[in-house]
Scaffold this motif. Structure first.
Motif, PDB file in Angstrom:
ATOM      1  N   ARG A   9      63.212  55.213   4.750  1.00 54.72           N
ATOM      2  CA  ARG A   9      61.848  55.574   5.151  1.00 54.72           C
ATOM      3  C   ARG A   9      61.291  54.417   5.973  1.00 54.72           C
ATOM      4  O   ARG A   9      61.298  53.268   5.533  1.00 54.72           O
TER       5      ARG A   9
ATOM      6  N   THR B 192      56.769  54.379  -0.561  1.00 50.41           N
ATOM      7  CA  THR B 192      58.029  54.486  -1.297  1.00 50.41           C
ATOM      8  C   THR B 192      57.843  53.926  -2.700  1.00 50.41           C
ATOM      9  O   THR B 192      56.924  53.149  -2.967  1.00 50.41           O
TER      10      THR B 192
ATOM     11  N   ARG C  62      60.353  58.707  -2.362  1.00 46.87           N
ATOM     12  CA  ARG C  62      59.107  58.857  -1.618  1.00 46.87           C
ATOM     13  C   ARG C  62      57.933  59.004  -2.580  1.00 46.87           C
ATOM     14  O   ARG C  62      58.011  59.685  -3.598  1.00 46.87           O
TER      15      ARG C  62
ATOM     16  N   ASN D 213      55.598  64.535  -2.970  1.00 44.33           N
ATOM     17  CA  ASN D 213      56.591  63.490  -3.210  1.00 44.33           C
ATOM     18  C   ASN D 213      56.617  63.140  -4.694  1.00 44.33           C
ATOM     19  O   ASN D 213      55.574  63.120  -5.358  1.00 44.33           O
TER      20      ASN D 213
END
Length: 807
Positions: free
Chosen positions: A366, A395, A482, A505
């Motif tokens: 990411r 994250t 995530r 997420n």
């Protein structure tokens, strides 16, 4: 001296008589005439004591002896009284001084082995500790062997100069003891001539006997023995008495610095925690009959599960977990023991910070943009302002996994750090204990790629140091999960449509951040928040931040967030308090809220949802500003920020703003009714004295005078004109600071300054509200000199108050 537990053992003392003239900002350096060679795995303390002085202690050496103890999880100590050292060490107090310590390498012109560790003839050697050779010059491998001789078993092991068990570091060679040393044995070390080379390839002299460097290892590892004994007690295979448990805890605490000395030790620590998780249930996790779900620092005796008595084995497990978090999870240890740390996690993570499965594909990456700058901006440094600015990456590190963070070269060796876990307050003084006191890990960015790990897991953040100027940069995180992240940054605005994806997420915590405000809340609070609601939330928070910065005289964009709030299992202080982050709301990451997926709390609904929604939070932010106040108003004027936000930011009426400024928002609270309440107080009449501190604190009448300024000077074309005058007033202090203009902060000084900002003599209004001049004639002359005249609008307001005086 050496420190062991609470004992200080002197190893060197030197005295001196000095004559000096010392002024503020100067310092003095002392150097031993005879240097001391410091040994590895040893905690040292430095006592500086004064036995006599002709000056006051503030201008000389502190009378209290002081040591600095900077190791992880350590404490600063003070010893001795009246400048005379003792062997008793107590926790440091506020008046102690911390002494910086310079340590130099013992270099010299002749290449030699200066100090072996363990030292020759040592009898208390741990077989698990590396052996260390300190030379007088930088050292390189030559030709030959170092031989470890087990004199007890008559076994020799030759280690070539280029063997992987030898690590070369400037003038030091470290020897990995694995496979070389055992417990309860006598050893001698021999070295072939030329095995090690100094400057100009000078060869080391040989050690060809068994007496130059010999030592004895202790019978067994006390740390591993203590861990094994607690494990047997947990399993009930060999139950211990309370005093036995306490003794083993003392051993573990005193030897906690050894937790990361070897794979075997780390594995034993992990095994103890995992054994407890399996046999009793993880700490803090509900649903198990035999684990501890909370500890109470007030319960210090007995062996109840919530006791912090060292005889309580549940508390022993807790301290082992905390030591493991503090001492095992470092960058150096992650590099050395990555395979051991991989897949290990505390079972208690499911209680806090929350359950999180590893990423389906550990190679997923990411990339996110962050602002790598934290500039100085106008105004005083408010509370916690120079703490690094925290930047979410969207994250989350699942517990037991290892993620890699990649940054541009501009962030390397420049003070930037990676934090795993947002809950960074140390709760070691708080109760109850419902999670680890220190729940996050911090990794310095010393290369473009950094690996991070935590047995707890947590969000991954970049911490930007004060005055950094890297600008907007890209950061890539590989191997993480995530997390829901809403960005309202100038360089990246999450759209309503993007939020509908973000909120799904799986990480247990969500981040919301703009240039002016940031919060972390459980994912269970936001998974049903719509994109439109998320967008409006951050718009509203930014409006609120603008309103309070305008009031306090600051720029609207201040380099990092004006307010940063998060929820936790417990408040970070015993009372509501400001901070970066401020923690004034509690939550359980596993508890569903009502309505499901969209909590009713102001952090996710906005501070304009009700008049009083965020008044406690904003009250605490008032403390953070540290702005000048009239005497006795530390707990009253801070209530002014909430009505400024409601009125200026959201167009609420002055009476609505006063209603929402403090307390529960009772509808009868208006500025006029506040005036009536004040006129009913004896201080107003018949005593006719200033409003007393206790009449201001946490009460609407304490800040009502400022509300009058806001409403008297509002105009149809500019309803915020009164608020602007107050903003100019508080900004004027910082303008003087910036221009090095001295100023007073007495009552008359503040009345004169406020009159300048308003453009009129405000004495009559403030006199009504219990602020009386200290020197009436001098203040009157100063106002007249600046042509600051009484205002008919103030007179009209006072006449109106006269009409509502209770009969």
């Amino acid at each position: 001296g050496k420190i062991s537990g609470v004992n200080f053992t002197q190893i060197r003392s030197e005295t001196a008589t000095q004559n000096f003239s010392w002024t503020s900002g100067q310092y003095m350096t002392w150097t031993f005439d005879t240097p001391i060679l410091l040994e590895p795995y040893t905690t040292y303390g430095i006592d500086v004591g004064m036995t006599g002085s002709t000056s006051t202690w503030q201008t000389g050496i502190p009378y209290i002896n002081v040591t600095a103890d900077e190791y992880a999880g350590g404490t600063s100590y003070a010893s001795g009284t009246g400048g005379i050292g003792t062997t008793s060490i107590s926790a440091a107090i506020a008046s102690d001084r911390i002494f910086p310590l310079d340590i130099e390498r013992p270099l010299g012109p002749v290449f030699s082995l200066v100090a072996p560790f363990p030292s020759d003839n040592a009898t208390d050697v741990y077989a698990s500790r590396e052996m260390v050779m300190t030379f007088s010059q930088n050292v390189a491998p030559g030709t030959g062997n170092l031989t470890v001789r087990n004199l007890t078993g008559n076994i020799d092991i030759a280690v070539p100069a280029n063997d992987s068990r030898l690590t070369y570091d400037q003038n030091v060679v470290r020897i990995n003891p694995t496979g070389l040393l055992d417990w309860g044995k006598n050893y001698a070390i021999r070295i072939d001539a030329g095995t090690f080379l100094g400057d100009g390839a000078a060869p080391i002299a040989a050690i060809a006997d068994d007496t130059t460097w010999n030592f004895t290892t202790i019978a067994a590892d006390p740390l591993l023995a203590a861990i094994a004994a607690i494990k047997a007690h947990v399993l009930n295979t060999t139950p211990l008495t309370g005093p036995q448990i306490s003794a083993h805890k003392t051993t573990i605490d005193n030897q906690r610095q050894r937790f990361a000395e070897s794979t075997a030790t780390i594995s034993a620590v992990f095994d103890l925690i995992s054994t407890y998780d399996t046999a009793k249930g993880p700490l803090f996790v509900s649903g198990f009959a035999n684990n501890a779900t909370s500890f109470d620092r007030n319960v210090t005796t007995g062996t109840a599960k919530n006791s912090i008595n060292p005889e309580n084995y549940h508390w022993v497990i807790y301290t082992v977990m905390q030591h493991a978090m503090d001492l095992i999870y470092t960058a150096d240890n992650l590099a050395k023991y990555e395979s051991t740390l991989t897949n290990y996690k505390f079972g208690s993570h499911t209680s806090f910070p929350g359950p999180c499965s590893p990423p389906a594909n550990p190679l997923d990456a990411r990339t996110v943009s962050i602002n790598g700058s934290f500039p100085a901006t106008f105004g005083r440094l408010t509370q916690d302002w120079t703490k690094p600015a925290r930047k979410p990456t969207g994250t989350y590190l699942a517990p037991g996994t290892i993620a890699t963070v990649t940054v541009p070269p501009a962030l390397v060796n420049s003070g930037y750090k990676i934090r795993v876990g947002a809950h960074s307050w140390d709760l070691s003084a708080r109760r109850p204990v419902n999670r680890l006191e220190r729940a996050t890990r911090l990794y310095s960015i010393n290369a473009t790629t950094t690996k991070v790990a935590s047995p707890y897991g947590g969000g991954i953040y970049i911490e930007v140091p004060y005055l950094a100027n890297a600008g907007v940069v890209s950061v890539t995180v590989t191997g993480a999960v995530r997390a829901p992240y809403f960005s309202a940054k100038a360089f990246h605005q999450t759209t309503a449509a993007e939020w509908d994806t973000e909120k799904a997420n799986p990480a247990p915590w969500a981040d919301f951040q703009s240039e002016k405000f940031m919060t972390q809340v459980p994912r269970k609070w936001i998974y049903n928040m719509t994109g439109a609601q998320a967008v409006q939330l951050m718009v509203d928070w930014d409006k609120g931040m603008d309103a309070i910065n305008d009031l306090m005289g600051f720029d609207r964009n201040r380099g990092k967030e004006t307010m940063y709030c998060q929820t936790d299992v417990i408040l970070r202080s015993s009372v509501h308090a400001p901070g970066y982050p401020a923690v004034n709301v509690t939550s359980n990451v596993n508890t569903e809220v009502s309505p499901a997926g969209y909590a009713g709390n102001y952090l996710v609904r906005g501070h304009n949802t009700t008049l009083t929604a965020a008044n406690i939070e904003v009250h605490e932010q008032g403390h953070a500003y540290g702005f000048p106040k009239f005497g006795g108003e530390s707990e009253s004027n801070v209530n002014l920020l909430q009505p400024a936000m409601l009125s200026r930011g959201f167009g609420r009426t002055i009476d609505e703003a006063q209603n929402g400024s403090f307390g529960g928002g009772n509808s009868f609270i208006t500025v006029d009714n506040t005036a009536i309440a004040w006129m009913c107080v004896f201080s107003f009449s018949p005593n006719e004295i200033p409003m007393q501190d206790g009449e201001k604190d946490y009460q609407h009448k304490g800040h009502a005078k400022w509300m009058d300024i806001a409403r008297i000077y509002a105009t149809p074309s500019n309803p915020n004109a009164g608020w602007e005058k107050l903003g100019a007033y508080w900004r004027s202090f910082m303008l003087d600071d910036a221009n090095n203009v001295p100023y007073g902060t007495g009552t008359d000084d503040l009345l004169l300054r406020l009159s300048r900002a308003v453009g009129k003599d405000i004495r009559p209004l403030f006199h009504f509200w219990g602020i009386h001049p200290q020197n009436p004639s001098a203040l009157a002359a100063a106002l007249a000199a600046e042509n600051l005249t009484p205002d008919p609008a103030i007179r009209a307001k006072l006449l109106q108050y006269k009409t509502i005086v209770p009969a």
